[in-house]
Write a protein that holds these residues in place. Structure first.
Motif, PDB file in Angstrom:
ATOM      1  N   HIS A  44       0.832  -1.211   0.000  1.00 28.99           N
ATOM      2  CA  HIS A  44       0.000   0.000   0.000  1.00 28.99           C
ATOM      3  C   HIS A  44       0.867   1.262   0.000  1.00 28.99           C
ATOM      4  O   HIS A  44       0.590   2.226  -0.717  1.00 28.99           O
ATOM      5  CB  HIS A  44      -0.921   0.004   1.220  1.00 28.99           C
ATOM      6  N   VAL A  45       1.932   1.255   0.820  1.00 29.63           N
ATOM      7  CA  VAL A  45       2.822   2.416   0.884  1.00 29.63           C
ATOM      8  C   VAL A  45       3.526   2.620  -0.451  1.00 29.63           C
ATOM      9  O   VAL A  45       3.660   3.748  -0.941  1.00 29.63           O
ATOM     10  CB  VAL A  45       3.849   2.251   2.022  1.00 29.63           C
ATOM     11  N   ALA A  46       3.972   1.527  -1.056  1.00 27.70           N
ATOM     12  CA  ALA A  46       4.728   1.627  -2.300  1.00 27.70           C
ATOM     13  C   ALA A  46       3.911   2.248  -3.418  1.00 27.70           C
ATOM     14  O   ALA A  46       4.430   3.057  -4.203  1.00 27.70           O
ATOM     15  CB  ALA A  46       5.227   0.235  -2.715  1.00 27.70           C
ATOM     16  N   VAL A  47       2.612   1.905  -3.498  1.00 20.20           N
ATOM     17  CA  VAL A  47       1.824   2.417  -4.619  1.00 20.20           C
ATOM     18  C   VAL A  47       1.373   3.854  -4.399  1.00 20.20           C
ATOM     19  O   VAL A  47       0.997   4.536  -5.361  1.00 20.20           O
ATOM     20  CB  VAL A  47       0.590   1.525  -4.909  1.00 20.20           C
ATOM     21  N   ALA A  76       6.829  15.834   7.284  1.00 21.79           N
ATOM     22  CA  ALA A  76       5.558  16.140   7.950  1.00 21.79           C
ATOM     23  C   ALA A  76       4.384  15.543   7.190  1.00 21.79           C
ATOM     24  O   ALA A  76       3.427  15.028   7.787  1.00 21.79           O
ATOM     25  CB  ALA A  76       5.396  17.659   8.076  1.00 21.79           C
ATOM     26  N   ASP A  77       4.461  15.587   5.865  1.00 21.20           N
ATOM     27  CA  ASP A  77       3.416  15.029   5.011  1.00 21.20           C
ATOM     28  C   ASP A  77       3.241  13.534   5.273  1.00 21.20           C
ATOM     29  O   ASP A  77       2.121  13.033   5.444  1.00 21.20           O
ATOM     30  CB  ASP A  77       3.821  15.288   3.559  1.00 21.20           C
ATOM     31  N   LEU A  78       4.335  12.792   5.326  1.00 20.37           N
ATOM     32  CA  LEU A  78       4.267  11.344   5.561  1.00 20.37           C
ATOM     33  C   LEU A  78       3.753  11.032   6.961  1.00 20.37           C
ATOM     34  O   LEU A  78       2.978  10.090   7.160  1.00 20.37           O
ATOM     35  CB  LEU A  78       5.642  10.725   5.345  1.00 20.37           C
ATOM     36  N   GLY A 344      -0.102   2.621   7.634  1.00 20.67           N
ATOM     37  CA  GLY A 344      -0.002   3.856   8.412  1.00 20.67           C
ATOM     38  C   GLY A 344       1.217   3.859   9.316  1.00 20.67           C
ATOM     39  O   GLY A 344       1.909   4.883   9.436  1.00 20.67           O
ATOM     40  N   VAL A 345       1.495   2.726   9.940  1.00 25.90           N
ATOM     41  CA  VAL A 345       2.688   2.628  10.792  1.00 25.90           C
ATOM     42  C   VAL A 345       3.944   2.842   9.963  1.00 25.90           C
ATOM     43  O   VAL A 345       4.869   3.568  10.366  1.00 25.90           O
ATOM     44  CB  VAL A 345       2.726   1.263  11.508  1.00 25.90           C
ATOM     45  N   LEU A 346       4.002   2.249   8.784  1.00 33.37           N
ATOM     46  CA  LEU A 346       5.170   2.412   7.914  1.00 33.37           C
ATOM     47  C   LEU A 346       5.323   3.864   7.473  1.00 33.37           C
ATOM     48  O   LEU A 346       6.454   4.383   7.400  1.00 33.37           O
ATOM     49  CB  LEU A 346       5.043   1.505   6.693  1.00 33.37           C
ATOM     50  N   LEU A 347       4.214   4.528   7.179  1.00 31.12           N
ATOM     51  CA  LEU A 347       4.297   5.937   6.782  1.00 31.12           C
ATOM     52  C   LEU A 347       4.836   6.803   7.917  1.00 31.12           C
ATOM     53  O   LEU A 347       5.630   7.728   7.679  1.00 31.12           O
ATOM     54  CB  LEU A 347       2.914   6.435   6.353  1.00 31.12           C
ATOM     55  N   ILE A 348       4.431   6.505   9.145  1.00 31.67           N
ATOM     56  CA  ILE A 348       4.957   7.257  10.288  1.00 31.67           C
ATOM     57  C   ILE A 348       6.456   7.034  10.419  1.00 31.67           C
ATOM     58  O   ILE A 348       7.226   7.983  10.647  1.00 31.67           O
ATOM     59  CB  ILE A 348       4.226   6.840  11.578  1.00 31.67           C
ATOM     60  N   LEU A 349       6.891   5.782  10.255  1.00 28.30           N
ATOM     61  CA  LEU A 349       8.325   5.489  10.328  1.00 28.30           C
ATOM     62  C   LEU A 349       9.084   6.229   9.232  1.00 28.30           C
ATOM     63  O   LEU A 349      10.174   6.758   9.468  1.00 28.30           O
ATOM     64  CB  LEU A 349       8.559   3.981  10.210  1.00 28.30           C
ATOM     65  N   LEU A 352       9.453   9.821  10.239  1.00 30.35           N
ATOM     66  CA  LEU A 352      10.392  10.051  11.347  1.00 30.35           C
ATOM     67  C   LEU A 352      11.813   9.617  11.022  1.00 30.35           C
ATOM     68  O   LEU A 352      12.731   9.957  11.757  1.00 30.35           O
ATOM     69  CB  LEU A 352       9.914   9.303  12.593  1.00 30.35           C
ATOM     70  N   CYS A 353      11.964   8.837   9.944  1.00 35.21           N
ATOM     71  CA  CYS A 353      13.296   8.323   9.582  1.00 35.21           C
ATOM     72  C   CYS A 353      13.624   8.737   8.154  1.00 35.21           C
ATOM     73  O   CYS A 353      13.234   8.063   7.194  1.00 35.21           O
ATOM     74  CB  CYS A 353      13.334   6.804   9.721  1.00 35.21           C
ATOM     75  N   PRO A 354      14.325   9.846   7.984  1.00 31.79           N
ATOM     76  CA  PRO A 354      14.662  10.312   6.635  1.00 31.79           C
ATOM     77  C   PRO A 354      15.408   9.277   5.793  1.00 31.79           C
ATOM     78  O   PRO A 354      15.273   9.276   4.569  1.00 31.79           O
ATOM     79  CB  PRO A 354      15.550  11.539   6.909  1.00 31.79           C
ATOM     80  N   LYS A 355      16.165   8.383   6.430  1.00 33.62           N
ATOM     81  CA  LYS A 355      16.900   7.384   5.664  1.00 33.62           C
ATOM     82  C   LYS A 355      15.944   6.425   4.962  1.00 33.62           C
ATOM     83  O   LYS A 355      16.134   6.073   3.794  1.00 33.62           O
ATOM     84  CB  LYS A 355      17.859   6.608   6.578  1.00 33.62           C
ATOM     85  N   LEU A 356      14.901   5.996   5.671  1.00 32.30           N
ATOM     86  CA  LEU A 356      13.908   5.129   5.038  1.00 32.30           C
ATOM     87  C   LEU A 356      13.168   5.867   3.930  1.00 32.30           C
ATOM     88  O   LEU A 356      12.910   5.320   2.855  1.00 32.30           O
ATOM     89  CB  LEU A 356      12.918   4.627   6.086  1.00 32.30           C
ATOM     90  N   GLY A 357      12.835   7.130   4.208  1.00 32.96           N
ATOM     91  CA  GLY A 357      12.165   7.927   3.194  1.00 32.96           C
ATOM     92  C   GLY A 357      13.009   8.098   1.946  1.00 32.96           C
ATOM     93  O   GLY A 357      12.504   8.028   0.824  1.00 32.96           O
ATOM     94  N   ALA A 358      14.318   8.296   2.142  1.00 36.76           N
ATOM     95  CA  ALA A 358      15.220   8.451   1.002  1.00 36.76           C
ATOM     96  C   ALA A 358      15.291   7.163   0.191  1.00 36.76           C
ATOM     97  O   ALA A 358      15.389   7.195  -1.037  1.00 36.76           O
ATOM     98  CB  ALA A 358      16.613   8.843   1.493  1.00 36.76           C
TER      99      ALA A 358
END
Length: 461
Positions: A44-47, A76-78, A344-349, A352-358
């Motif tokens: 869900h997060v990937a799409v 903040a958006d995530l 939702g939990v993954l989006l919060i992570l 809060l974790c720019p490395k995962l977001g990158a």
């Protein structure tokens, strides 16, 4: 049912069936094993990730913000999207959350008004207006939900079809590139990679069984990213430079201000978001076998209002139900709302974790674009299926659909057509979604409520 309501093709009001002791658990409430939940949540997060972060990227570029500030907006958006996704799936008492498998994400509907407000009043006014619109949305959720009879299939189907069709261009831009004048635009390797991902998704959809059949999109993403890395088309160097922990900064642009024109504009945006979410929430209710009643709809819309309030404080963006995730529910057949809780939990992570977001942000454009192309086309299919429920013989519903589709596609094919109009008009009519919803809603009101047909057809069973 009145003759007018039958003309509109509106079903009788539905209410969610209560769960009685000893009754079989509804698929929406099914609790899946943790490993399976994690994989489905990641899918869900990937799409939805690229669409979610596109909003702060577009707004940040238009507002002339530097890269570091745009990064704060993305985080903040995530974070807000993750919180609202959990609220929508689990609910908070009788106040917030539809308790269906829907994923919340930043709404493109708000981007143009935010840019206009920034140009006239500055960034503090943007987020002040958003705070006010959030309060307005929470107060208006129940009154708006009671208007659901004015959103029959002819209105909902038109809106959802336009949303899917208008978003196809976004997917194509990810595949081919955003700048047609750039040397690498629509390069053969980009097109071939996207075609390979589409082919793999089609093959897996046809032959895969069991759990693999439910994660075909995630499988396509992983395989496509692996192929891109092998071909030198993926760059994950930014992941190493990113921090492990980053916290959004509330009121980053200073104390909010509340110009009346800006507040009114954002409140109008909130109503458009409500109309968009109404179409999706009712579609998800139908496809999961848990019809959305007035109370369910009101709690779902109140969550949209809550998202705007949180976004105003956290310098984020108002959220709405994300189209591609609605399509994913239909495509995979997985109806458990806890899958999107995991998302939702993954989006919060990620927030809060720019490395995962990158790491997620580094997924190759052609791969994300190919997956998005499938999802957006599935959105259009959802709308077309809804339009299939509409009675056309002896009614004016054909004209409602035709003009609604036309109005919605005008801003998509000619983005600058309303450039010479006042800002309030551009806010209302400048987006495909708002144009389609408003035209279909007003025409349905005119033909079926203000001037009902002389001999309305019987409502199909």
């Amino acid at each position: 049912m009145t003759r007018t309501e039958a003309t509109a093709g509106e079903p009788a009001q539905k209410k969610s069936a209560p769960t009685t002791p000893g009754a079989a658990r509804h698929p929406v409430d099914e609790r899946l094993p943790p490993a399976r939940l994690g994989a489905l949540g990641a899918q869900h997060v990937a799409v939805m990730y690229s669409g979610c972060v596109a909003v702060p990227l577009v707004f940040g570029a238009a507002a002339g913000l530097d890269t570091a500030t745009i990064g704060l907006l993305v985080a903040a958006d995530l974070l807000v999207a993750g919180l609202l996704t959990i609220v929508q799936s689990l609910g908070i008492g009788r106040l917030f959350g539809v308790r269906l498998p829907v994923v919340a994400g930043a709404s493109f509907t708000a981007v143009t008004p935010m840019i206009t407000i920034h140009g006239e009043y500055g960034l503090p006014a943007v987020y002040g207006a958003m705070l006010a619109a959030g309060v307005f949305g929470m107060l208006m959720a129940w009154p708006f939900a009671r208007l659901v009879r004015f959103f029959p299939p002819v209105v909902r189907g038109t809106a959802v079809t336009v949303i899917g069709l208008s978003l196809v261009g976004t997917a194509v831009g990810l595949i081919a590139g955003d700048d047609p004048t750039a040397p690498g635009y629509a390069a053969k390797d980009r097109l071939a990679l996207a075609a390979g991902v589409l082919l793999l998704i089609a093959v897996l959809t046809r032959f895969a069984r069991g759990f693999l059949a439910q994660i075909v999109v995630l499988a396509g993403l992983v395989a496509g990213t692996g192929a891109a890395a092998a071909l030198g088309m993926a760059d994950f160097s930014a992941v190493g430079d990113a921090d492990w922990l980053g916290l959004p900064e509330p009121f980053h642009f200073g104390a909010p201000t509340f110009p009346v024109a800006a507040v009114v504009s954002m409140c109008v945006v909130m109503l458009v978001v409500f109309a968009e979410s109404t179409a999706y929430l009712m579609a998800v209710g139908d496809m999961t076998g848990r019809p959305v009643g007035v109370g369910d709809l009101a709690r779902g819309l109140a969550a949209d209002g809550l998202s705007a309030g949180l976004a105003g404080a956290a310098t984020s963006f108002p959220d709405t139900v994300f189209a591609q995730n609605v399509s994913l529910v239909r495509m995979t057949g997985v109806r458990s709302r806890y899958t999107v809780t995991a998302a939702g939990v993954l989006l919060i992570l990620l927030g809060l974790c720019p490395k995962l977001g990158a790491a997620v942000a580094a997924l190759p454009g052609p791969v994300i674009g190919a997956v998005s192309l499938v999802m957006f086309a599935m959105v259009a299919l959802t709308g077309i299926r809804t339009l299939g429920e509409v009675a056309y013989e002896g009614t004016h519903n054909g004209l409602i659909v035709a003009l609604g589709l036309a109005a919605g596609m005008v801003p998509a094919v000619a983005p600058g057509i309303y450039a010479g109009f006042p800002s309030w008009f551009r806010i209302v009519a400048g987006g495909s979604i708002s144009s389609a919803v408003i035209v279909a809603f007003l025409l349905n009101l005119f033909f079926h409520h203000l001037a009902p047909a002389a001999n309305p057809p019987k409502e199909p069973s």
